[in-house]
Write a protein that holds these residues in place. Sequence first.
Motif, PDB file in Angstrom:
ATOM      1  N   ARG A   1       7.202 -14.274 -15.309  1.00 46.74           N
ATOM      2  CA  ARG A   1       5.938 -14.762 -14.736  1.00 46.74           C
ATOM      3  C   ARG A   1       6.188 -15.522 -13.442  1.00 46.74           C
ATOM      4  O   ARG A   1       5.498 -15.322 -12.437  1.00 46.74           O
TER       5      ARG A   1
ATOM      6  N   ARG B   1       5.002 -14.499  -9.599  1.00 44.75           N
ATOM      7  CA  ARG B   1       4.164 -15.385  -8.800  1.00 44.75           C
ATOM      8  C   ARG B   1       4.816 -15.743  -7.462  1.00 44.75           C
ATOM      9  O   ARG B   1       4.137 -15.893  -6.459  1.00 44.75           O
TER      10      ARG B   1
ATOM     11  N   GLU C   1      -2.089  -9.553  -6.124  1.00 49.83           N
ATOM     12  CA  GLU C   1      -2.938  -9.995  -7.227  1.00 49.83           C
ATOM     13  C   GLU C   1      -2.608  -9.271  -8.525  1.00 49.83           C
ATOM     14  O   GLU C   1      -2.531  -9.877  -9.596  1.00 49.83           O
ATOM     15  N   SER C   2      -2.411  -7.953  -8.447  1.00 44.28           N
ATOM     16  CA  SER C   2      -2.151  -7.185  -9.671  1.00 44.28           C
ATOM     17  C   SER C   2      -0.785  -7.529 -10.255  1.00 44.28           C
ATOM     18  O   SER C   2      -0.622  -7.550 -11.482  1.00 44.28           O
TER      19      SER C   2
ATOM     20  N   THR D   1       0.746 -10.474  -9.997  1.00 44.12           N
ATOM     21  CA  THR D   1       0.602 -11.786 -10.617  1.00 44.12           C
ATOM     22  C   THR D   1      -0.161 -11.692 -11.928  1.00 44.12           C
ATOM     23  O   THR D   1       0.201 -12.330 -12.926  1.00 44.12           O
ATOM     24  N   ARG D   2      -1.194 -10.859 -11.935  1.00 45.06           N
ATOM     25  CA  ARG D   2      -2.041 -10.754 -13.114  1.00 45.06           C
ATOM     26  C   ARG D   2      -1.292 -10.127 -14.291  1.00 45.06           C
ATOM     27  O   ARG D   2      -1.469 -10.549 -15.444  1.00 45.06           O
TER      28      ARG D   2
ATOM     29  N   ASP E   1       0.799 -12.672 -16.193  1.00 45.95           N
ATOM     30  CA  ASP E   1      -0.064 -13.531 -17.012  1.00 45.95           C
ATOM     31  C   ASP E   1      -0.567 -12.772 -18.230  1.00 45.95           C
ATOM     32  O   ASP E   1      -0.645 -13.318 -19.334  1.00 45.95           O
ATOM     33  N   ASP E   2      -0.915 -11.500 -18.032  1.00 43.40           N
ATOM     34  CA  ASP E   2      -1.414 -10.687 -19.139  1.00 43.40           C
ATOM     35  C   ASP E   2      -0.346 -10.505 -20.220  1.00 43.40           C
ATOM     36  O   ASP E   2      -0.658 -10.510 -21.419  1.00 43.40           O
TER      37      ASP E   2
END
Length: 205
Positions: free
Chosen positions: A92, A96, A129-130, A132-133, A136-137
């Motif tokens: 993660r 980021r 964005e994808s 990073t997401r 998190d997912d």
Amino acid sequence: MAERARRPHRPAPHADLTALIDAAGGSMPQSRAEIASATAAVLVRVGREPSGDDDRFVSLADRVGLDTLAELWRDADPVSLPGALWALYLLRQWCRSSAEEIGRLWRAGEPVAAADAVVAGVADYVDVESVTRVADDVLTGAYRGDFAVALERAAALFRVIAAGRRELAVDGEHGRAELDLAGRNERAAGDLAAAARLWRDGRLR
């Protein structure tokens, strides 16, 4: 524990994890291995309770510091619960801090590791964005979904990145360094996949 006593700037972050152990009815163990196992087990158990706060656990490294988690878990066996959690939080943080690089490696690796790309679940259009997401997912899935699936998604992501490194590697010292990193990414993927199998067997500790 003497090593910790020499580092007075650590107690505040550790207090957050100690509180989780106390809240779960446990007691702080003495050895580093016991601390690693205890904190990992409590985080997963408390984080997966119906009343748990997803973001609290997903963003744990932001609150207590990645160095704190490293001190707790970095030396754990990679195919163990603390070792697997450390890999997820490290992934993660990497996503980021280096999203553009990971996106570049992903775009290079996805065509040659298409099946892993599907398992990892990164959006078709790979941008900062994808990337990073998805990290998190994966962590959210560890606390709210099937823990083994979360580990397998992380493993797949590492395999696609490794494929990307191999595709982009060029001759010379830089290319050799990229191939070495690809090997490390693949080993991380293998460890996560092995941890997923142990979780399904009820033997991941």
